[in-house]
Design a protein around this motif. Structure first.
Motif, PDB file in Angstrom:
ATOM      1  N   ASN A   1      -8.881   3.171 -14.696  1.00  0.00           N
ATOM      2  CA  ASN A   1      -9.560   3.429 -13.679  1.00  0.00           C
ATOM      3  C   ASN A   1     -10.115   2.023 -12.712  1.00  0.00           C
ATOM      4  OD1 ASN A   1     -10.838   5.999 -14.377  1.00  0.00           O
ATOM      5  ND2 ASN A   1     -11.858   4.985 -16.225  1.00  0.00           N
TER       6      ASN A   1
ATOM      7  N   PRO B   1     -13.238  -0.979  -8.809  1.00  0.00           N
ATOM      8  CA  PRO B   1     -13.523   0.047  -9.933  1.00  0.00           C
ATOM      9  C   PRO B   1     -12.420   0.979  -8.518  1.00  0.00           C
ATOM     10  CG  PRO B   1     -15.645  -0.676  -9.344  1.00  0.00           C
ATOM     11  CD  PRO B   1     -13.992  -1.655  -8.286  1.00  0.00           C
TER      12      PRO B   1
ATOM     13  N   ALA C   1     -12.569   4.582  -8.622  1.00  0.00           N
ATOM     14  CA  ALA C   1     -13.399   5.671  -8.103  1.00  0.00           C
ATOM     15  C   ALA C   1     -14.717   5.057  -7.868  1.00  0.00           C
ATOM     16  CB  ALA C   1     -14.086   6.625  -9.715  1.00  0.00           C
TER      17      ALA C   1
END
Length: 813
Positions: free
Chosen positions: A185, A203, A205
């Motif tokens: 991630n 990150p 996401a």
């Protein structure tokens, strides 16, 4: 359990590196390189896809037959294999321009099951190596956004709107290139969010609030460069290619933990390691190395160890293909080298095995074409169909273009006979240039025989091969300095390793020819180095070079503005160097235009300074920035060529400079460099004659008197009589429209003929005043910087400036 394994893996890597930083060079006898780059692994770690000849290929990770995957238009690079194994994303654009084989362009996705390619529409060009999201449904890549640099986006391959991941800082744009890698991630990237460049994580996401973390802590004094990265599959660390310019200098592979910390070197070679890619099983690193000269792909264990060359035994084209054998002969029928452009039926260029490919403009206004330095007898692979060859050899041979059909499974043969349209060697004129970098921050490593091959291919008789630093303290090819002619020199092709003495901003750069030892400290004003001050002055180094018989020329003296201070490369200190007797020449080509004008001011201030030419070429760049000798000086050596004779006559001004046109010039029959001395108080009638010949159109020939145009023709012979009563100088220049195989506008300029009444030099008051103004401006700039260093340096510098100002004030009187 997973976190424990991660920690144990990292500890094993760090321990291995602490105990041993291995030499990982393969045998120099290995000549099986093809020039492959940009490796990416298949999900099962068994195969590697890569870029070669502008297409994407794949091969077993141990080497063997390479299979072509893409055949569509454009130059294909930066492949990325999707985690599910179904796709390879890549960038399609124009051939590379610059030191590294990076390109910008369109994002394309190859579906491996049916060999179909689709282009993914984006609002801005892709300018970063793609990496896949975990789902294999989108690609993460930088988009080059106007005024903002390359910013990471997540780009769905179904064509829906990309999601911007990275945003510009308010204080300035991001860099033009953003190498990145994803693991788990987390996205890892190299970026200059805060100067200097660092490895960052962010990150993957979407987050309400995002924190971007720097993993490395390089300082401005490190002068660090990063040219590719790859994350460990478990996101525990990042492996990257970097050059600590104020340290070892060459590109090595490093590893840094994902939580940050001290990077560790994985390799310790004498060449460069680029474009790392960690295998999905986390065991091996595929990367590109130039230790065999040409680049190719190698693998090695993540923990360090010996390299394995991923040798390509054969190339299997997707469509029918064959081979072509090319013989090139000179005017006597003997094999000869040449610069050979290859345009195959797929629009791409191919080279023989082991021979580097280069890309440079062939025709004005068109994209770069690929070429290689032909030996006179070469064989290369190519797809079937019509193939075009364009052979270029210096200025005095006609450009040869031939077409031939390549048949499937066959080896076609062709012989190209190079034809001279003129021969200035028979007149005693030998060509040379001042500013030839064999190796300078590029992907290839050019050995001495490679540099000799360039001279032979370009019919360039003398080359000042440059030993120099770049951005930092690392000095390129200092090991090749021989304090004399290179052992590989011949009676017709002389190579002499000289020096570029470089100041990073306030003073300018100089080329030293014919020196017997390098002049220390080689560079000044380099932050973080042992020579970080604006001292010693260029003039001090120039005088030291001339004491050992060196010839000194200021290189790339002007930029695109008429103010020399608008470029950090400008010859700002040249007025002081000239005044104190340290300057022989100024490189007016390839700059032309404004460089001419600056040179004229020196002649009008009473100096006998001859025009020079130096391409500042970097021949280890794949997207080569110039061609050796594409700007050169023709020197009237006489019946026998020797390096020393060439230097002496060049210093005397028995020369002209050119990037194609060949210029004849005299004043009352006296050649360039002549000093005529009429009696004081008399009138001298100067009959000035010039003629230009060229293989390209020339539409202007001009006669120059003290920097002013006094006669012009549309390219035909030109003669004019001028009666003068004061000391003057005369010269001629020629130019034409953009033309094939000429970088920039075709142009040539003769050295001056001096007419000095009573032996007194030409003095144009406003130009002497300009020299004084330049010195005043430079001293103000140096005081503003206040970077003289230890006590006493400022006083020494001020003494030299006072001597220079006194020189010009005496001329005004």
């Amino acid at each position: 359990m997973r976190s424990i394994l991660t920690v144990l893996t990292l500890l094993a890597i760090v321990l291995a590196l602490a105990l041993r930083v291995p030499r990982t060079e393969a045998a120099d006898a290995d000549r099986t390189t093809w020039g492959a780059t940009d490796p990416t692994w298949s999900p099962d770690s068994s195969r590697i896809a890569f870029s070669l000849y502008g297409s994407i290929w794949e091969v077993n990770a141990k080497g063997g037959e390479a299979r072509q995957l893409t055949t569509s238009d454009g130059y294909h690079a930066h492949p990325a294999w999707s985690p599910d194994g179904k796709y390879i994303a890549y960038v399609s654009g124009d051939p590379p321009a610059g030191r590294l084989p990076y390109i910008t362009g369109r994002l394309a996705v190859l579906e491996l099951s049916n060999n179909t390619t689709r282009t993914i529409q984006t609002s801005f060009p892709v300018a970063g190596s793609p990496t896949w999201a975990a789902s294999s449904s989108s690609v993460i890549a930088g988009l080059l956004m106007p005024g903002q640099g390359s910013l990471l986006h997540e780009i769905p391959i179904n064509g829906t709107t990309p999601r911007q991941i990275q945003f510009p800082m308010q204080r300035g744009p991001a860099g033009p290139w953003a190498p990145s890698s994803r693991a788990g991630n987390t996205i890892f990237l190299a970026n200059t969010r805060y100067s200097p460049i660092q490895i960052w994580s962010l990150p993957a996401a979407a987050q309400p609030i995002m924190v971007q973390m720097p993993l490395t802590r390089y300082t401005p004094g490190d002068i660090f460069q990063i040219t590719g990265l790859s994350a460990m599959p478990d996101a525990s660390a990042v492996i990257y290619s970097g050059a600590h310019v104020n340290g070892k200098g060459d590109h090595e592979l490093y590893i840094v933990p994902a939580k940050g910390g001290q990077p560790r070197a994985i390799t310790n070679t004498t060449r460069d390691e680029f474009s790392p890619a960690v295998s999905p099983d986390g065991r091996n690193i595929a990367h590109v190395s130039n230790h065999l000269g040409n680049i190719d792909i190698f693998t090695m264990p993540v923990a360090g160890g010996e390299k394995h060359h991923v040798a390509l035994t054969t190339l299997k084209f997707r469509n029918p293909s064959g081979h072509l054998r090319i013989r090139i002969n000179d005017e006597t029928g003997q094999p000869t080298r040449a610069r050979l452009y290859v345009i195959a039926s797929d629009g791409k260029a191919y080279t023989p095995k082991g021979v580097p490919a280069f890309y440079q403009m062939l025709d004005p206004g068109k994209p770069r074409e690929g070429f290689f330095i032909a030996s006179g007898d070469d064989t290369l692979p190519a797809p079937s169909g019509k193939l075009t060859l364009v052979a270029v050899k210096g200025f005095e041979y006609k450009i040869a273009e031939r077409a031939i059909d390549i048949s499937s499974g066959q080896t076609a043969e062709i012989t190209i006979q190079m034809e001279r349209w003129t021969n200035w060697l028979q007149r005693g004129w030998y060509t040379g240039e001042n500013h030839f970098h064999a190796n300078y921050n590029g992907v290839y490593y050019q050995r001495p025989p490679d540099s000799l091959a360039w001279l032979q291919a370009e019919d360039l008789n003398a080359a000042n091969m440059i030993v120099a630093n770049s951005e930092g303290a690392f000095i390129h090819v200092k090991e090749l300095f021989t304090a004399g002619l290179s052992p590989l020199s011949t009676s017709r092709y002389c190579r002499y390793w000289g020096q570029e003495y470089r100041n990073s901003d306030p003073l300018g750069h100089m080329a030293f020819l014919n020196i017997t030892k390098q002049v220390p400290p080689s560079y000044t004003s380099v932050i973080g180095s042992n020579s970080s001050y604006d001292f010693p002055l260029n003039t001090m180094a120039a005088i030291e070079a001339r004491k050992q018989g060196g010839l000194v020329s200021y290189v790339h003296p002007m930029g695109v503005s008429s103010d020399v201070y608008d470029t950090n490369l400008g010859a700002k200190e040249a007025p002081l160097t000239a005044a104190l007797g340290g300057m022989d020449s100024i490189d007016v080509l390839p700059r032309g235009g404004l460089a001419y004008e600056l040179w004229y001011r020196f002649l009008n201030a009473g100096f006998h300074i001859t025009p020079g030419a130096g391409t500042d070429v970097f021949t280890n760049w794949r997207g080569v920035n110039n061609i050796p000798g594409s700007s050169r000086q023709y020197v009237d050596v006489g019946s026998q060529m020797t390096w020393q004779r060439w230097i002496d006559r060049y210093r005397e001004g028995r020369n002209f400079v050119s990037n194609g046109p060949l210029l004849t010039f005299n004043v009352n029959g006296n050649p360039p460099g002549a000093i005529l001395k009429p009696a004081p108080g008399s009138t001298y009638t100067a009959r000035i004659s010039a003629e230009v010949t060229a293989r390209m159109p020339i539409d202007k020939l001009e006669l120059i008197h003290n920097g002013e145009v006094i006669a012009t023709s549309a390219g035909g012979p030109l003669t004019k009589e001028v009666a003068i009563t004061a000391s003057s100088w005369f010269a001629a220049r020629a130019s034409g429209p953009p033309s094939r195989a000429v970088i920039g506008q075709p142009q040539a300029h003769s050295a001056a003929v001096y007419v000095e009444f009573g032996g007194k030099p030409t003095i144009v008051r406003q130009d002497v005043e300009l020299m004084i103004a330049m010195l005043d401006r430079l001293w103000a700039y140096l005081e503003e910087r206040n970077n003289f260093g230890p006590s006493g340096n400022r006083a020494q510098a001020k003494t030299l400036f006072d001597q220079g100002l006194a020189h010009y004030r005496a001329k005004l009187n």
